[in-house]
Design a protein around this motif. Structure first.
Motif, PDB file in Angstrom:
ATOM      1  N   SER A  64       1.780   4.957  -2.881  1.00  0.00           N
ATOM      2  CA  SER A  64       1.366   5.811  -3.992  1.00  0.00           C
ATOM      3  C   SER A  64       1.750   5.226  -5.339  1.00  0.00           C
ATOM      4  CB  SER A  64       1.998   7.202  -3.845  1.00  0.00           C
ATOM      5  OG  SER A  64       1.558   7.833  -2.663  1.00  0.00           O
TER       6      SER A  64
ATOM      7  N   HIS B 233      -2.335  15.410  -7.210  1.00  0.00           N
ATOM      8  CA  HIS B 233      -2.427  14.436  -6.125  1.00  0.00           C
ATOM      9  C   HIS B 233      -3.882  14.060  -5.849  1.00  0.00           C
ATOM     10  CE1 HIS B 233       1.790  14.466  -4.671  1.00  0.00           C
ATOM     11  NE2 HIS B 233       1.800  15.645  -5.258  1.00  0.00           N
TER      12      HIS B 233
ATOM     13  N   GLU C  84      -6.537  16.558  -3.990  1.00  0.00           N
ATOM     14  CA  GLU C  84      -5.878  17.390  -2.990  1.00  0.00           C
ATOM     15  C   GLU C  84      -5.715  18.821  -3.481  1.00  0.00           C
ATOM     16  OE1 GLU C  84      -2.285  15.774  -1.476  1.00  0.00           O
ATOM     17  OE2 GLU C  84      -3.140  13.768  -1.122  1.00  0.00           O
TER      18      GLU C  84
ATOM     19  N   GLN D 169     -10.325  11.503  -4.470  1.00  0.00           N
ATOM     20  CA  GLN D 169     -10.454  12.775  -3.775  1.00  0.00           C
ATOM     21  C   GLN D 169      -9.254  13.641  -4.133  1.00  0.00           C
ATOM     22  OE1 GLN D 169     -13.200  13.451  -2.060  1.00  0.00           O
ATOM     23  NE2 GLN D 169     -13.980  11.357  -2.421  1.00  0.00           N
TER      24      GLN D 169
ATOM     25  N   SER E 184      -6.293  10.883  -3.579  1.00  0.00           N
ATOM     26  CA  SER E 184      -6.356   9.743  -2.669  1.00  0.00           C
ATOM     27  C   SER E 184      -7.685   9.043  -2.874  1.00  0.00           C
ATOM     28  CB  SER E 184      -6.206  10.198  -1.205  1.00  0.00           C
ATOM     29  OG  SER E 184      -7.251  11.093  -0.853  1.00  0.00           O
ATOM     30  N   THR E 185      -7.760   7.790  -2.424  1.00  0.00           N
ATOM     31  CA  THR E 185      -9.010   7.040  -2.524  1.00  0.00           C
ATOM     32  C   THR E 185      -9.055   5.964  -1.458  1.00  0.00           C
ATOM     33  OG1 THR E 185     -10.435   5.722  -3.986  1.00  0.00           O
ATOM     34  CG2 THR E 185      -8.065   5.395  -4.208  1.00  0.00           C
ATOM     35  N   ASP E 186     -10.235   5.690  -0.949  1.00  0.00           N
ATOM     36  CA  ASP E 186     -10.444   4.628   0.035  1.00  0.00           C
ATOM     37  C   ASP E 186     -11.103   3.454  -0.679  1.00  0.00           C
ATOM     38  OD1 ASP E 186     -10.947   2.970   2.145  1.00  0.00           O
ATOM     39  OD2 ASP E 186     -12.114   4.416   3.317  1.00  0.00           O
TER      40      ASP E 186
ATOM     41  N   ILE F 103      -1.634   8.803  -7.307  1.00  0.00           N
ATOM     42  CA  ILE F 103      -2.822   8.182  -6.718  1.00  0.00           C
ATOM     43  C   ILE F 103      -2.385   7.424  -5.466  1.00  0.00           C
ATOM     44  CG2 ILE F 103      -4.829   6.717  -7.141  1.00  0.00           C
ATOM     45  CD1 ILE F 103      -4.604   9.030  -9.104  1.00  0.00           C
ATOM     46  N   THR F 104      -3.002   7.744  -4.315  1.00  0.00           N
ATOM     47  CA  THR F 104      -2.672   7.069  -3.061  1.00  0.00           C
ATOM     48  C   THR F 104      -3.904   6.320  -2.569  1.00  0.00           C
ATOM     49  OG1 THR F 104      -1.091   8.817  -2.517  1.00  0.00           O
ATOM     50  CG2 THR F 104      -1.745   7.349  -0.734  1.00  0.00           C
ATOM     51  N   PRO F 105      -3.978   5.003  -2.790  1.00  0.00           N
ATOM     52  CA  PRO F 105      -5.139   4.232  -2.347  1.00  0.00           C
ATOM     53  C   PRO F 105      -4.945   3.686  -0.931  1.00  0.00           C
ATOM     54  CG  PRO F 105      -3.762   2.883  -3.748  1.00  0.00           C
ATOM     55  CD  PRO F 105      -3.065   4.212  -3.618  1.00  0.00           C
ATOM     56  N   ALA F 106      -6.016   3.652  -0.170  1.00  0.00           N
ATOM     57  CA  ALA F 106      -6.023   3.007   1.142  1.00  0.00           C
ATOM     58  C   ALA F 106      -6.812   1.705   1.013  1.00  0.00           C
ATOM     59  CB  ALA F 106      -6.670   3.915   2.180  1.00  0.00           C
TER      60      ALA F 106
ATOM     61  N   GLU G 290       0.829  -1.195   0.000  1.00  0.00           N
ATOM     62  CA  GLU G 290       0.000   0.000   0.000  1.00  0.00           C
ATOM     63  C   GLU G 290       0.871   1.255   0.000  1.00  0.00           C
ATOM     64  OE1 GLU G 290      -3.727   1.753   2.665  1.00  0.00           O
ATOM     65  OE2 GLU G 290      -2.538   0.059   3.362  1.00  0.00           O
TER      66      GLU G 290
END
Length: 307
Positions: free
Chosen positions: A81, A130, A145, A143, A132-134, A163-166, A79
């Protein structure tokens, strides 16, 4: 017998298929100016060129992958970026990126994994966007930034997205979808890992207890033992002939000694090498005292350059 005067009549025909630029002439006097048509959007499935890579961190030994304790071992991206670079494949045409969305294809509870693998990151080449996504949400969304969609790209105006996924506590298979508009035509381009879904492992997944040293029974040394080719991670220098190799198959990092100190330039960082790995046993009273020995390290032949 007498010469007959030629009329100069010439007949040219072009039949069948789809043509680009065609010149038909009986006689040409002076210069010829040929104006080629632009790229045909109707001839391609997608007008986008998309490149995906892990975004680099400041630590050159950033843990970016894990090795699942499976048989055979399986490498997964940890997990973190992703860098997604998008450009147009059409000369002289811009493509509107209407939106981008993550799509979860499957999920499962995280299996035990070795978190001790290390890779060399790549670094940013331009100012990125930038997001992010859950991926735990029922319908994940990106989402922003800062600036949000839509964006425009061309062959010379490129966009780069971080892209930074959680992922929560699950292993997740997923991909990205980009909706685009170009010259009145619209479509969706799927962004994945060379035709396969992205496989994402959670940072909170169960560890095997490995760090830069691997615990007994970890699959990373076993995988490294089967490797024969890798990339020099730490190069050799005169007076310091010891280096490190990252196996191509994702196995544990291997220590090696430059076979000829006078030729250390052949074992610089980033050089692809071939080698042999063997088990070296230490104290016979301690069955766990086993090491990986790297021998016959040779620079791999470089691929021939295209003319």
């Amino acid at each position: 017998m007498h010469d007959e005067q030629q009329t100069g009549n010439t007949e040219n025909q072009v039949n069948g298929g789809r043509q680009g630029a065609v010149v038909q002439a009986g006689a040409i006097s002076g210069g010829v100016h040929l104006h080629l048509p632009g790229d045909g959007l109707e001839d391609i499935e997608s007008p986008l060129i998309v490149t995906v890579d892990r975004s680099g961190q400041h630590d050159p030994y950033d843990e970016q992958t894990v090795l699942l304790d499976t048989n055979p071992p399986e490498v997964m991206v940890r997990e973190g970026s992703f860098r997604v670079t998008v450009e147009s494949s059409l000369t002289g045409r811009a493509v509107i990126l209407r939106r981008m969305r993550p799509v979860v294809l499957s999920r499962r509870p995280a299996r035990r994994a070795c978190h001790g693998l290390i890779t060399v990151p790549t670094f940013r080449r331009m100012a990125p966007r930038h997001f992010s996504t859950d991926l735990n949400e029922a319908t994940p969304q990106l989402q922003a930034e800062d600036a949000d969609f839509p964006f425009s790209v061309s062959a010379t105006d490129v966009e780069e997205f971080i892209i930074t996924p959680a992922s929560g506590g699950d292993e997740i298979l997923w991909h990205l979808e980009i909706d685009w508009l170009c010259a009145g035509r619209h479509g969706t381009t799927i962004v994945d890992d060379h035709g396969q879904p992205f496989a994402l492992y959670p940072r909170s997944g169960p560890r095997l207890g490995c760090d830069y040293e691997h615990v007994h029974g970890c699959p990373a040394p076993r995988l490294a033992l089967e490797s024969t080719r890798g990339t020099v991670l730490v190069g050799c220098f005169k007076g310091s002939p010891h280096g490190r190799i990252k196996p191509d198959n994702g196995g544990a990092i291997l220590d090696f000694t430059c076979p000829n100190e006078s030729r250390v330039e052949e074992y610089r960082r980033g050089r692809v090498v071939n080698y042999t790995v063997e088990l070296i046993y230490g104290d016979p009273r301690n069955p766990r005292e086993v090491f990986l020995g790297v021998t016959n390290v040779q620079p791999a032949p470089e691929a021939p350059k295209m003319p």
